[in-house]
Design a protein around this motif. Structure first.
Motif, PDB file in Angstrom:
ATOM      1  N   ALA A 106       0.822  -1.205   0.000  1.00  0.00           N
ATOM      2  CA  ALA A 106       0.000   0.000   0.000  1.00  0.00           C
ATOM      3  C   ALA A 106       0.857   1.257   0.000  1.00  0.00           C
ATOM      4  CB  ALA A 106      -0.938  -0.004   1.202  1.00  0.00           C
ATOM      5  N   VAL A 107       1.988   1.216   0.684  1.00  0.00           N
ATOM      6  CA  VAL A 107       2.886   2.372   0.709  1.00  0.00           C
ATOM      7  C   VAL A 107       3.586   2.530  -0.643  1.00  0.00           C
ATOM      8  CG1 VAL A 107       5.015   3.275   1.742  1.00  0.00           C
ATOM      9  CG2 VAL A 107       3.228   2.330   3.196  1.00  0.00           C
ATOM     10  N   ALA A 108       4.006   1.419  -1.235  1.00  0.00           N
ATOM     11  CA  ALA A 108       4.739   1.483  -2.498  1.00  0.00           C
ATOM     12  C   ALA A 108       3.860   1.953  -3.652  1.00  0.00           C
ATOM     13  CB  ALA A 108       5.340   0.123  -2.835  1.00  0.00           C
ATOM     14  N   LEU A 109       2.632   1.490  -3.705  1.00  0.00           N
ATOM     15  CA  LEU A 109       1.732   1.903  -4.787  1.00  0.00           C
ATOM     16  C   LEU A 109       0.651   2.806  -4.210  1.00  0.00           C
ATOM     17  CD1 LEU A 109       1.640  -1.507  -6.638  1.00  0.00           C
ATOM     18  CD2 LEU A 109       2.748   0.576  -7.415  1.00  0.00           C
ATOM     19  N   THR A 110      -0.556   2.322  -4.156  1.00  0.00           N
ATOM     20  CA  THR A 110      -1.641   3.067  -3.509  1.00  0.00           C
ATOM     21  C   THR A 110      -2.462   2.074  -2.695  1.00  0.00           C
ATOM     22  OG1 THR A 110      -3.142   2.750  -5.373  1.00  0.00           O
ATOM     23  CG2 THR A 110      -1.818   4.762  -5.367  1.00  0.00           C
ATOM     24  N   PRO A 111      -3.050   2.509  -1.606  1.00  0.00           N
ATOM     25  CA  PRO A 111      -3.851   1.585  -0.792  1.00  0.00           C
ATOM     26  C   PRO A 111      -5.012   0.956  -1.564  1.00  0.00           C
ATOM     27  CG  PRO A 111      -3.375   3.554   0.456  1.00  0.00           C
ATOM     28  CD  PRO A 111      -2.888   3.808  -0.945  1.00  0.00           C
ATOM     29  N   SER A 112      -5.582   1.669  -2.512  1.00  0.00           N
ATOM     30  CA  SER A 112      -6.710   1.120  -3.263  1.00  0.00           C
ATOM     31  C   SER A 112      -6.293   0.010  -4.228  1.00  0.00           C
ATOM     32  CB  SER A 112      -7.419   2.228  -4.036  1.00  0.00           C
ATOM     33  OG  SER A 112      -6.547   2.810  -4.974  1.00  0.00           O
ATOM     34  N   ALA A 113      -5.015  -0.096  -4.550  1.00  0.00           N
ATOM     35  CA  ALA A 113      -4.540  -1.132  -5.462  1.00  0.00           C
ATOM     36  C   ALA A 113      -4.239  -2.446  -4.748  1.00  0.00           C
ATOM     37  CB  ALA A 113      -3.278  -0.656  -6.182  1.00  0.00           C
ATOM     38  N   VAL A 114      -4.328  -2.455  -3.427  1.00  0.00           N
ATOM     39  CA  VAL A 114      -3.953  -3.629  -2.633  1.00  0.00           C
ATOM     40  C   VAL A 114      -5.194  -4.227  -1.991  1.00  0.00           C
ATOM     41  CG1 VAL A 114      -2.464  -4.464  -0.787  1.00  0.00           C
ATOM     42  CG2 VAL A 114      -1.739  -2.535  -2.165  1.00  0.00           C
ATOM     43  N   SER A 115      -5.293  -5.549  -2.021  1.00  0.00           N
ATOM     44  CA  SER A 115      -6.438  -6.222  -1.408  1.00  0.00           C
ATOM     45  C   SER A 115      -5.970  -7.394  -0.563  1.00  0.00           C
ATOM     46  CB  SER A 115      -7.407  -6.710  -2.488  1.00  0.00           C
ATOM     47  OG  SER A 115      -6.769  -7.649  -3.329  1.00  0.00           O
ATOM     48  N   ASP A 116      -6.754  -7.686   0.453  1.00  0.00           N
ATOM     49  CA  ASP A 116      -6.504  -8.857   1.288  1.00  0.00           C
ATOM     50  C   ASP A 116      -7.282 -10.044   0.734  1.00  0.00           C
ATOM     51  OD1 ASP A 116      -4.802  -7.800   3.211  1.00  0.00           O
ATOM     52  OD2 ASP A 116      -6.443  -7.095   4.459  1.00  0.00           O
ATOM     53  N   ASP A 117      -6.721 -11.217   0.850  1.00  0.00           N
ATOM     54  CA  ASP A 117      -7.369 -12.468   0.448  1.00  0.00           C
ATOM     55  C   ASP A 117      -7.992 -12.402  -0.947  1.00  0.00           C
ATOM     56  OD1 ASP A 117      -6.733 -13.584   2.935  1.00  0.00           O
ATOM     57  OD2 ASP A 117      -8.582 -12.817   3.834  1.00  0.00           O
ATOM     58  N   PRO A 118      -7.190 -12.074  -1.979  1.00  0.00           N
ATOM     59  CA  PRO A 118      -7.763 -12.006  -3.332  1.00  0.00           C
ATOM     60  C   PRO A 118      -8.153 -13.396  -3.828  1.00  0.00           C
ATOM     61  CG  PRO A 118      -5.390 -11.863  -3.438  1.00  0.00           C
ATOM     62  CD  PRO A 118      -5.758 -11.841  -1.981  1.00  0.00           C
ATOM     63  N   LEU A 119      -9.246 -13.439  -4.526  1.00  0.00           N
ATOM     64  CA  LEU A 119      -9.752 -14.678  -5.090  1.00  0.00           C
ATOM     65  C   LEU A 119      -8.878 -15.086  -6.267  1.00  0.00           C
ATOM     66  CD1 LEU A 119     -12.155 -16.573  -4.656  1.00  0.00           C
ATOM     67  CD2 LEU A 119     -13.375 -15.248  -6.369  1.00  0.00           C
ATOM     68  N   ILE A 120      -8.422 -16.327  -6.252  1.00  0.00           N
ATOM     69  CA  ILE A 120      -7.578 -16.814  -7.345  1.00  0.00           C
ATOM     70  C   ILE A 120      -8.430 -17.451  -8.423  1.00  0.00           C
ATOM     71  CG2 ILE A 120      -5.835 -18.543  -7.939  1.00  0.00           C
ATOM     72  CD1 ILE A 120      -4.484 -17.890  -5.294  1.00  0.00           C
ATOM     73  N   ASN A 121      -9.369 -18.273  -8.034  1.00  0.00           N
ATOM     74  CA  ASN A 121     -10.256 -18.884  -9.016  1.00  0.00           C
ATOM     75  C   ASN A 121     -11.681 -18.781  -8.511  1.00  0.00           C
ATOM     76  OD1 ASN A 121     -10.023 -20.728  -6.899  1.00  0.00           O
ATOM     77  ND2 ASN A 121     -10.411 -22.453  -8.231  1.00  0.00           N
ATOM     78  N   THR A 122     -12.607 -18.926  -9.415  1.00  0.00           N
ATOM     79  CA  THR A 122     -14.008 -18.919  -9.006  1.00  0.00           C
ATOM     80  C   THR A 122     -14.577 -20.298  -9.211  1.00  0.00           C
ATOM     81  OG1 THR A 122     -14.752 -18.273 -11.195  1.00  0.00           O
ATOM     82  CG2 THR A 122     -14.313 -16.506  -9.648  1.00  0.00           C
TER      83      THR A 122
ATOM     84  N   ALA B  66      11.689  -1.991  -3.391  1.00  0.00           N
ATOM     85  CA  ALA B  66      12.712  -0.999  -3.072  1.00  0.00           C
ATOM     86  C   ALA B  66      12.807   0.055  -4.167  1.00  0.00           C
ATOM     87  CB  ALA B  66      14.063  -1.679  -2.856  1.00  0.00           C
ATOM     88  N   ALA B  67      12.695  -0.367  -5.417  1.00  0.00           N
ATOM     89  CA  ALA B  67      12.761   0.596  -6.520  1.00  0.00           C
ATOM     90  C   ALA B  67      11.572   1.562  -6.479  1.00  0.00           C
ATOM     91  CB  ALA B  67      12.797  -0.148  -7.856  1.00  0.00           C
TER      92      ALA B  67
ATOM     93  N   LYS C 180      11.863   5.757  -5.372  1.00  0.00           N
ATOM     94  CA  LYS C 180      11.346   6.872  -6.178  1.00  0.00           C
ATOM     95  C   LYS C 180      10.339   7.691  -5.382  1.00  0.00           C
ATOM     96  CE  LYS C 180      11.867   4.536 -10.588  1.00  0.00           C
ATOM     97  NZ  LYS C 180      11.157   3.848 -11.666  1.00  0.00           N
ATOM     98  N   LYS C 181       9.455   6.995  -4.687  1.00  0.00           N
ATOM     99  CA  LYS C 181       8.398   7.676  -3.946  1.00  0.00           C
ATOM    100  C   LYS C 181       8.949   8.497  -2.789  1.00  0.00           C
ATOM    101  CE  LYS C 181       3.798   6.767  -2.231  1.00  0.00           C
ATOM    102  NZ  LYS C 181       2.752   5.772  -2.098  1.00  0.00           N
ATOM    103  N   TRP C 182       9.945   7.963  -2.086  1.00  0.00           N
ATOM    104  CA  TRP C 182      10.510   8.644  -0.922  1.00  0.00           C
ATOM    105  C   TRP C 182      11.703   9.526  -1.269  1.00  0.00           C
ATOM    106  CZ3 TRP C 182      10.744   3.731   2.609  1.00  0.00           C
ATOM    107  CH2 TRP C 182       9.459   3.438   3.047  1.00  0.00           C
ATOM    108  N   SER C 183      12.122   9.526  -2.519  1.00  0.00           N
ATOM    109  CA  SER C 183      13.316  10.266  -2.959  1.00  0.00           C
ATOM    110  C   SER C 183      14.534   9.874  -2.118  1.00  0.00           C
ATOM    111  CB  SER C 183      13.081  11.777  -2.886  1.00  0.00           C
ATOM    112  OG  SER C 183      12.004  12.142  -3.697  1.00  0.00           O
ATOM    113  N   ARG C 184      14.699   8.597  -1.940  1.00  0.00           N
ATOM    114  CA  ARG C 184      15.829   8.030  -1.198  1.00  0.00           C
ATOM    115  C   ARG C 184      16.579   7.067  -2.112  1.00  0.00           C
ATOM    116  NH1 ARG C 184      16.115  10.762   3.504  1.00  0.00           N
ATOM    117  NH2 ARG C 184      14.206  10.705   4.680  1.00  0.00           N
ATOM    118  N   PRO C 185      17.855   6.867  -1.845  1.00  0.00           N
ATOM    119  CA  PRO C 185      18.607   5.906  -2.665  1.00  0.00           C
ATOM    120  C   PRO C 185      18.103   4.470  -2.451  1.00  0.00           C
ATOM    121  CG  PRO C 185      20.085   7.220  -1.280  1.00  0.00           C
ATOM    122  CD  PRO C 185      18.706   7.570  -0.896  1.00  0.00           C
TER     123      PRO C 185
END
Length: 189
Positions: free
Chosen positions: A25-41, A143-144, A148-153
């Motif tokens: 969630a920190v690396a991308l956005t919280p809305s792009a991350v989900s708990d327990d995603p369904l793999i198959n239906t 890390a990459a 970029k997001k934190w402007s840190r090496p």
């Protein structure tokens, strides 16, 4: 560390999954991350099974992250935290044990994820903090993105991710080791 009673082994897994979710969630956005995603239906598999047969259980990953490996696709992460000091593993090389656990996860989930146009990454960490090759590989894009997001090496952010995961493992492992037993009896006093 390997006792299934009391749910501590499950809590160890959940602590690491929660930390991975937070980092995603920190690396991308919280809305792009989900708990327990369904793999198959079960819908697709019900068509292939006889009417009297019960549909197979729907499989779920631990964390889903849209856009982690490739833009526009969802990456499914499934976490396992084996105890390498367990009697079963004592005579084997730790790296091979982690690799075997990763392969078992891949056999179970990879084809189903690929059929749904998702990527699958097993994250296997030992109780002591040793990471499997897939977990090692998944830490690098993290890390990459964060550098970029934190402007840190990159060289500063990569150990930060390792430390966060190691601390989650250490917290949960210490909980497994230090659960209080029954209080001492005072019968002779």
């Amino acid at each position: 560390m390997s006792c299934k009673k009391g749910g501590l082994v499950l809590l160890r897994h959940n602590d690491v999954a929660a930390e991975w979710h937070h980092l995603c969630a920190v690396a991308l956005t919280p809305s792009a991350v989900s708990d327990d995603p369904l793999i198959n239906t079960g819908r697709d598999s019900r068509d292939e099974t006889p009417q009297s047969a019960e549909p197979p259980k729907e499989l779920r990953g631990d964390v889903g992250d849209h856009g982690f490996w490739k833009r526009g696709t969802t990456a499914i992460f499934d976490i396992r935290v084996p105890d390498l000091d367990a009697r079963l593993h004592r005579t084997h090389d730790p790296r091979k044990i982690l690799l075997r656990h990763e392969k078992a996860k891949k056999v179970k989930y990879n084809d189903l994820c690929l059929a749904r146009r998702r990527s699958f990454t097993p994250l296997v960490f030992s109780v002591d903090g040793l990471r499997g090759p897939e977990g090692e590989a998944a830490s690098k894009p993290f890390a990459a993105l964060l550098s970029k997001k934190w402007s840190r090496p990159y060289s500063v952010v990569c150990p930060c991710i390792r430390c966060r995961l190691a601390l989650a493992l250490a917290r949960s492992a210490s909980r497994c080791r230090s659960e209080p037993g029954p209080p001492p009896s005072n019968h002779g006093v």
